[in-house]
Design a protein around this motif. Sequence first.
Motif, short mmCIF file in Angstrom:
data_model
loop_
_atom_site.label_atom_id
_atom_site.label_comp_id
_atom_site.label_asym_id
_atom_site.label_seq_id
_atom_site.Cartn_x
_atom_site.Cartn_y
_atom_site.Cartn_z
N GLU A 138 -105.09 -59.08 -17.94
CA GLU A 138 -104.12 -60.14 -17.65
C GLU A 138 -104.77 -61.50 -17.83
OE1 GLU A 138 -101.47 -59.91 -14.36
OE2 GLU A 138 -101.90 -57.78 -14.05
N VAL A 139 -103.97 -62.43 -18.32
CA VAL A 139 -104.43 -63.81 -18.46
C VAL A 139 -103.22 -64.73 -18.32
CG1 VAL A 139 -104.21 -63.87 -20.98
CG2 VAL A 139 -105.83 -65.39 -19.85
N GLY A 140 -103.44 -65.86 -17.70
CA GLY A 140 -102.43 -66.89 -17.62
C GLY A 140 -102.98 -68.16 -18.24
N PHE A 141 -102.12 -68.93 -18.85
CA PHE A 141 -102.55 -70.21 -19.42
C PHE A 141 -101.38 -71.17 -19.47
CE2 PHE A 141 -101.46 -67.47 -23.00
CZ PHE A 141 -100.60 -68.27 -23.74
N ASP A 142 -101.72 -72.43 -19.66
CA ASP A 142 -100.73 -73.50 -19.75
C ASP A 142 -100.39 -73.73 -21.22
OD1 ASP A 142 -99.50 -76.13 -19.87
OD2 ASP A 142 -100.33 -76.52 -17.87
N GLN A 143 -99.11 -73.61 -21.56
CA GLN A 143 -98.66 -73.79 -22.94
C GLN A 143 -99.09 -75.15 -23.50
OE1 GLN A 143 -94.41 -72.66 -23.61
NE2 GLN A 143 -94.44 -72.47 -21.37
N ARG A 144 -99.12 -76.14 -22.65
CA ARG A 144 -99.44 -77.50 -23.11
C ARG A 144 -100.86 -77.59 -23.64
NH1 ARG A 144 -97.47 -80.07 -17.54
NH2 ARG A 144 -99.01 -78.49 -16.98
N ASP A 145 -101.76 -76.70 -23.19
CA ASP A 145 -103.13 -76.68 -23.71
C ASP A 145 -103.16 -76.32 -25.20
OD1 ASP A 145 -104.08 -77.34 -21.21
OD2 ASP A 145 -104.65 -75.29 -20.70
N PHE A 146 -102.07 -75.77 -25.70
CA PHE A 146 -101.96 -75.37 -27.10
C PHE A 146 -100.91 -76.22 -27.84
CE2 PHE A 146 -103.80 -71.87 -24.81
CZ PHE A 146 -104.83 -71.47 -25.65
N ASP A 147 -100.67 -77.40 -27.33
CA ASP A 147 -99.69 -78.33 -27.92
C ASP A 147 -98.29 -77.74 -28.02
OD1 ASP A 147 -101.66 -80.25 -28.12
OD2 ASP A 147 -102.12 -79.80 -30.22
N ILE A 148 -97.94 -76.92 -27.03
CA ILE A 148 -96.60 -76.34 -26.97
C ILE A 148 -95.87 -77.00 -25.80
CG2 ILE A 148 -95.24 -74.26 -26.54
CD1 ILE A 148 -97.60 -72.66 -27.73
N ALA A 149 -94.73 -77.58 -26.09
CA ALA A 149 -93.91 -78.18 -25.04
C ALA A 149 -93.07 -77.07 -24.42
CB ALA A 149 -93.00 -79.26 -25.61
N PRO A 150 -93.17 -76.86 -23.10
CA PRO A 150 -92.33 -75.84 -22.46
C PRO A 150 -90.85 -76.08 -22.77
CG PRO A 150 -94.01 -76.59 -20.95
CD PRO A 150 -94.05 -77.51 -22.15
N TYR A 151 -90.12 -75.01 -23.03
CA TYR A 151 -88.72 -75.08 -23.42
C TYR A 151 -87.87 -75.77 -22.35
CZ TYR A 151 -84.12 -73.75 -25.00
OH TYR A 151 -82.81 -73.78 -25.41
N LYS A 152 -86.93 -76.60 -22.82
CA LYS A 152 -85.99 -77.28 -21.94
C LYS A 152 -84.57 -77.12 -22.47
CE LYS A 152 -89.18 -80.99 -20.77
NZ LYS A 152 -89.42 -82.42 -20.84
N ALA A 153 -83.61 -77.09 -21.56
CA ALA A 153 -82.20 -77.05 -21.92
C ALA A 153 -81.42 -77.87 -20.90
CB ALA A 153 -81.70 -75.60 -21.95
N LEU A 154 -80.16 -78.06 -21.17
CA LEU A 154 -79.27 -78.81 -20.27
C LEU A 154 -79.89 -80.17 -19.91
CD1 LEU A 154 -78.22 -75.90 -17.89
CD2 LEU A 154 -76.97 -76.78 -19.86
N LEU A 155 -80.31 -80.90 -20.95
CA LEU A 155 -80.91 -82.22 -20.79
C LEU A 155 -82.12 -82.21 -19.85
CD1 LEU A 155 -77.62 -84.31 -20.57
CD2 LEU A 155 -79.06 -83.95 -22.57
N GLY A 156 -82.84 -81.11 -19.86
CA GLY A 156 -84.05 -81.00 -19.06
C GLY A 156 -83.83 -80.48 -17.65
N ALA A 157 -82.58 -80.23 -17.27
CA ALA A 157 -82.31 -79.71 -15.92
C ALA A 157 -82.79 -78.27 -15.78
CB ALA A 157 -80.82 -79.80 -15.60
N LEU A 158 -82.80 -77.53 -16.90
CA LEU A 158 -83.32 -76.18 -16.92
C LEU A 158 -84.53 -76.19 -17.85
CD1 LEU A 158 -83.25 -73.12 -16.35
CD2 LEU A 158 -81.74 -72.91 -18.32
N LYS A 159 -85.66 -75.75 -17.34
CA LYS A 159 -86.85 -75.71 -18.19
C LYS A 159 -87.74 -74.57 -17.74
CE LYS A 159 -88.70 -79.48 -15.43
NZ LYS A 159 -89.16 -80.85 -15.43
N LEU A 160 -88.68 -74.26 -18.62
CA LEU A 160 -89.66 -73.24 -18.30
C LEU A 160 -90.91 -73.90 -17.77
CD1 LEU A 160 -89.34 -70.72 -21.26
CD2 LEU A 160 -88.31 -70.61 -18.99
#
Length: 176
Positions: A138-160
């Motif tokens: 198992e491993v966890g990491f932050d998407q932003r460390d790989f220049d990935i913006a976490p997904y957003k919807a509904l004008l940012g009200a729903l995001k990962l």
Amino acid sequence: MPTYDPSNAECLVYVYREGLASAVGHDLEIEVTDFRIEVGGDGAVDAEFAADSLRVRHAVEDRQPRPGKLSAKDKKKIERNIQKDVLETKRFPVINFKSTEVQRTDGRVRVDGVLSLHGVERNLGLDGRVDGDQTVAEVGFDQRDFDIAPYKALLGALKLKPRVDVVVRVPFVPSE
């Protein structure tokens, strides 16, 4: 040299929701359906994952499946978003991991290496353990460390959440 792929192993990705509209979203279990993991005699790991092979299995709560929460249409839409907006699989079709050091102690293994994801390389360490007839890493990491913006919807009200957890299960092979 043992080689693992979806016929004898499993790779799952867990993503988690946050934001004001998180009640309408879902935490997800996503299966990687095309990968190859080679383990050398010294325990060295060389793995390749097809970025466009991620398929939504189901919504989860505390990693427990919640069947029926997502329609087939919802799953396909999420998969398109992953490919187009999150991982940009046309530009970055392959995800690689190569170990640089492997340490085994009392049924546990620590694998340090380099993960290449979304055009970015980062050092990453994962922890593995024997669980019955499987080795589970198992491993966890932050998407932003790989220049990935976490997904957003509904004008940012729903995001990962930026954190992603990856779980790999392969058959247990005792070290000699």
